[in-house]
Design a protein around this motif. Sequence first.
Motif, PDB file in Angstrom:
ATOM      1  N   PHE A 116       0.566  -1.082  -0.047  1.00  0.00           N
ATOM      2  CA  PHE A 116       0.493   0.579   0.231  1.00  0.00           C
ATOM      3  C   PHE A 116       0.666   0.978  -0.044  1.00  0.00           C
ATOM      4  O   PHE A 116       0.290   2.150   0.187  1.00  0.00           O
ATOM      5  N   GLY A 117       2.325   1.322   0.050  1.00  0.00           N
ATOM      6  CA  GLY A 117       2.992   2.421  -0.153  1.00  0.00           C
ATOM      7  C   GLY A 117       3.323   2.993   0.993  1.00  0.00           C
ATOM      8  O   GLY A 117       2.219   2.546   2.252  1.00  0.00           O
ATOM      9  N   PRO A 118       4.397   3.743   1.641  1.00  0.00           N
ATOM     10  CA  PRO A 118       5.020   4.123   2.480  1.00  0.00           C
ATOM     11  C   PRO A 118       3.513   5.174   3.301  1.00  0.00           C
ATOM     12  O   PRO A 118       3.981   5.128   4.158  1.00  0.00           O
ATOM     13  N   ALA A 119       3.150   5.709   2.742  1.00  0.00           N
ATOM     14  CA  ALA A 119       1.626   6.577   3.104  1.00  0.00           C
ATOM     15  C   ALA A 119       0.751   5.996   4.490  1.00  0.00           C
ATOM     16  O   ALA A 119      -0.057   6.532   5.213  1.00  0.00           O
ATOM     17  N   ILE A 149      -2.011   6.140  -0.566  1.00  0.00           N
ATOM     18  CA  ILE A 149      -2.425   4.582  -0.543  1.00  0.00           C
ATOM     19  C   ILE A 149      -2.919   4.078  -1.778  1.00  0.00           C
ATOM     20  O   ILE A 149      -2.556   2.860  -1.991  1.00  0.00           O
ATOM     21  N   ILE A 150      -3.627   5.001  -2.277  1.00  0.00           N
ATOM     22  CA  ILE A 150      -4.930   3.489  -3.116  1.00  0.00           C
ATOM     23  C   ILE A 150      -4.042   4.010  -4.818  1.00  0.00           C
ATOM     24  O   ILE A 150      -3.502   3.147  -5.762  1.00  0.00           O
ATOM     25  N   THR A 151      -3.006   5.151  -4.897  1.00  0.00           N
ATOM     26  CA  THR A 151      -2.051   5.656  -5.824  1.00  0.00           C
ATOM     27  C   THR A 151      -1.009   3.965  -5.752  1.00  0.00           C
ATOM     28  O   THR A 151      -1.222   2.972  -6.995  1.00  0.00           O
ATOM     29  N   ALA A 152      -0.477   4.023  -4.997  1.00  0.00           N
ATOM     30  CA  ALA A 152       0.429   2.599  -4.805  1.00  0.00           C
ATOM     31  C   ALA A 152      -0.276   1.246  -4.556  1.00  0.00           C
ATOM     32  O   ALA A 152       0.424   0.524  -5.137  1.00  0.00           O
ATOM     33  N   PHE A 168      -5.098 -11.457  -4.979  1.00  0.00           N
ATOM     34  CA  PHE A 168      -5.324 -10.632  -5.657  1.00  0.00           C
ATOM     35  C   PHE A 168      -4.413  -9.355  -5.266  1.00  0.00           C
ATOM     36  O   PHE A 168      -3.584  -9.652  -4.104  1.00  0.00           O
ATOM     37  N   ALA A 169      -4.254  -8.905  -5.965  1.00  0.00           N
ATOM     38  CA  ALA A 169      -2.841  -7.259  -5.974  1.00  0.00           C
ATOM     39  C   ALA A 169      -3.624  -6.233  -5.487  1.00  0.00           C
ATOM     40  O   ALA A 169      -2.365  -5.869  -4.926  1.00  0.00           O
TER      41      ALA A 169
END
Length: 210
Positions: A116-119, A149-152, A168-169
């Motif tokens: 989900f990324g660092p955010a 988070i959505i973008t990551a 799922f990814a």
Amino acid sequence: MEGIRQDGLAVDAGFWRMIMSDIKDQLEDLWRSPELSTKLTRPDSKDVLGICACARKQDALYYACNHNRKAENTASILISFEADPDDVVVDGRDFLYTVVQLGKPVTSRASLERLFGPAVLRYADRAWATSVQDSRVACVDLAIHDADIITAHSANQLVIGGRNRTRFASAFIVRGPIAAERIVSVERVDHRDYSLPRIDIALDDAIGRR
């Protein structure tokens, strides 16, 4: 299939009613609340109905050919459509909520950041700083609306092994209905040509159960 092409996707046409809270414009105000709770993050007045979606074709095929295919529902249909990012939230039911509720920093931070990324870490760290489960859930309620988070998550390529044996990814809920002009394609796919992907990050590992 022709009905979808002509009329788009209705919010009440599937198996479940997907409810999402429309709180994107309140994220920072809610984050600053000293007593964050689901009473604040899930106000009834903000409920809207949505459509489940994935960023990758491979993940959509999983739901079409495996997870949602039942004895009485045998037609696997793959639908591609365009969505405004402002209408999208992460669907955290099968992984994110469980990891934040039951996980802990030493076993869970790395997996969350990869998926989900660092955010996502500021929400997770705040959640883990309290033992109140309602507050932990409220932190995730904010996280799923965070644009970073959505973008990551949409760029993630690692296969998640989540609750209910899901694989799922990426998983999202998109504000519905989806108008016909946003439908890109509707096609029938053969479940016999589909094979389950290998899991890269399993829920039990992410929360330290094994």
